[in-house]
Write an enzyme that holds these catalytic residues in place. Structure first.
Site, short mmCIF file in Angstrom:
data_model
loop_
_atom_site.label_atom_id
_atom_site.label_comp_id
_atom_site.label_asym_id
_atom_site.label_seq_id
_atom_site.Cartn_x
_atom_site.Cartn_y
_atom_site.Cartn_z
N ASP A 164 55.79 -92.38 2.21
CA ASP A 164 55.11 -92.85 0.99
C ASP A 164 56.13 -93.50 0.04
O ASP A 164 56.07 -93.32 -1.17
CB ASP A 164 54.35 -91.71 0.28
N ASP B 122 44.36 -96.47 0.15
CA ASP B 122 45.43 -95.69 -0.49
C ASP B 122 45.76 -96.18 -1.90
O ASP B 122 45.70 -97.37 -2.21
CB ASP B 122 46.71 -95.66 0.35
ZN LIG Z 1 48.27 -92.14 -1.72
ZN LIG Z 2 50.82 -94.26 -0.87
#
Ligand SMILES: [Zn+2]
Ligand SMILES: [Zn+2]
Length: 421
Positions: free
Chosen positions: A303, A151
């Site tokens: 996130d 990520d």
């Molecule tokens: Zn991401």
């Molecule tokens: Zn992320």
């Protein structure tokens, strides 16, 4: 010992929706039933509140090691507890990258010392997340990693994706991808469309995401590995996931609160509207709302991406991607999904509990013998989010000053109060 009295227990695993008490002893749920006795233990009055299994956040950034100016494991997990999360999964894009067992262990040990909630690290797919050689995945799993991802960037090539999926299928780990075709996304700071033209900002098309989702799903067909799409934002990506599920493939996805709340029309030159994937079109957002309702989406993930003011408070073009997420996630879900009548409360709870648990291959339920991780929240509590009051070391939220109906009220981890409003 702790007795949670007078609450409304909502448990997606069993379908329970009932006014019952929950007694906790030795870190586990001892009893669930009507009119339970405290047996001399502490009593927590949950009148008017919902008692849910402990919320799990599959996707966050705690910035430690290496980014302690923006967040630490301690400050980030204090935000998580205030957001009702009992377990959070930090992504590996720290400095150094969490691509080996010693980094994984240091995160787990630091969390054990300072975190009020559980920290389940996600290990890197490739060394330094460079997209070349595989990271030490088996050793990281041994040290506590619960999934793998590069990520911050996508798994670089189809070949690497095939390799990591082959490897993770035998380990029983889920591969999580930040889906982005970097050739289409290069230089872009928001979604391509009328809004980016109006603002004069460089945009990336929705296809930058969905092309990568399509590639990955074909690798799932080749390998049979468990695969999860991080922060899915586009209609076409969602359709690909829906189709893959219909065909019985082990594919899942998460959606963030900012992507189901805002769209590209909301973007201003304020860098708190800059995230990756960028805020999508109104049509994409509508698709996400449908996917959240019909079961295509498995989890709501924050996130949570703190960036210190010195980094984020710059011109839109120069600012890093990402916003805070822990403390507003539940309130935004209630606002956008439940109070609008789009989702029953039980389904929303599933998206924070059994849904993310399934992605990790674990269970989540409220029953005698289970670990006593519980999230207590009100669907009606009136409050205003003030980012200045956050324990986060960063202030990058577009929701500062927003008033909400509904909030986390208490977070119970291993039978102990991790936080209470
Ligand atoms: Zn991401
Ligand atoms: Zn992320």
């Amino acid at each position: 010992m702790l007795l949670i009295k007078n609450g409304r227990v909502l448990d997606p695993a069993s379908g329970t929706d009932a006014a019952v008490d929950v007694r906790v002893d030795n870190g586990r749920i001892a009893e669930v039933g009507a009119n339970l006795d405290a047996r001399g233990g502490e009593v927590l009055d949950a009148k008017g509140w919902i008692v849910a299994p402990g919320f799990i956040d599959l996707h966050c950034h705690l910035r430690e090691p290496g980014g302690e100016l923006s967040e630490t494991i301690e400050s980030g997990t204090r935000c998580a507890a205030r957001g009702g999360f009992t377990a959070v999964c930090p992504m590996p894009n720290t400095r150094p990258v969490n691509d080996n067992a010693s980094v994984t262990r240091s995160i787990v040990e630091r969390a054990a010392a300072v975190s009020p909630v559980r920290v389940w690290p996600i290990g890197a797919v490739s060394q330094e997340s460079k997209g070349e050689a595989l990271a030490e995945i088996a050793a990281m799993k041994e040290a506590g990693a619960v999934a793998v991802s590069d990520d911050g960037r996508p798994v670089a090539t189809a070949k690497l994706m095939r390799q990591v999926m082959d490897y993770c299928r035998s380990l029983g780990l889920t591969v999580i991808d930040h889906c982005e075709d970097v050739s289409l996304a290069a230089g872009a700071v928001m979604r391509e469309g009328p809004a980016s033209v109006r603002l004069g900002l460089r945009g990336m098309p929705a296809a930058a995401e969905s092309i990568c989702v399509a590639r990955d799903i074909q690798m799932v067909e080749l390998t049979g590995a468990r695969y999860h799409v991080a922060h899915l934002s586009a209609r076409h990506s969602l359709e690909l996931v829906r189709d893959a599920k219909k065909r019985g493939l082990p594919v899942s996805c998460e959606v963030t609160p900012h992507h189901f709340t805002l769209c590209d029309e909301d973007v201003t030159y304020d860098s708190n509207y800059k995230m990756n994937p960028p805020l999508a079109s109104r049509d994409d957002r509508d698709a996400l709302l449908e996917g959240l309702a019909d079961g295509t989406v498995d989890a709501i993930a924050t996130d949570h991406a703190p960036h210190a003011p010195s980094l984020k408070d710059v011109e839109f073009d120069r600012a890093p991607f990402g916003i805070l997420g822990f403390e507003t996630a539940l309130a935004l879900a209630l606002e956008q999904l439940v109070h609008t009548g789009r989702l029953p409360l039980m389904r929303m709870v599933e998206l924070f509990t059994t849904g993310p648990a399934r992605v990790l291959g674990i269970e989540r339920k409220i029953a005698a013998g289970e670990t006593a991780d519980l999230t207590l929240f009100s669907a009606d509590h009136q409050w205003t989010y003030r980012v200045a009051d956050s324990p986060s070391l960063s202030r990058n939220s577009p929701f500062d000053g927003r008033s909400f109906r509904g909030a986390p009220m208490a977070t119970v981890v291993a039978g102990r109060l991790a936080w209470k409003r």
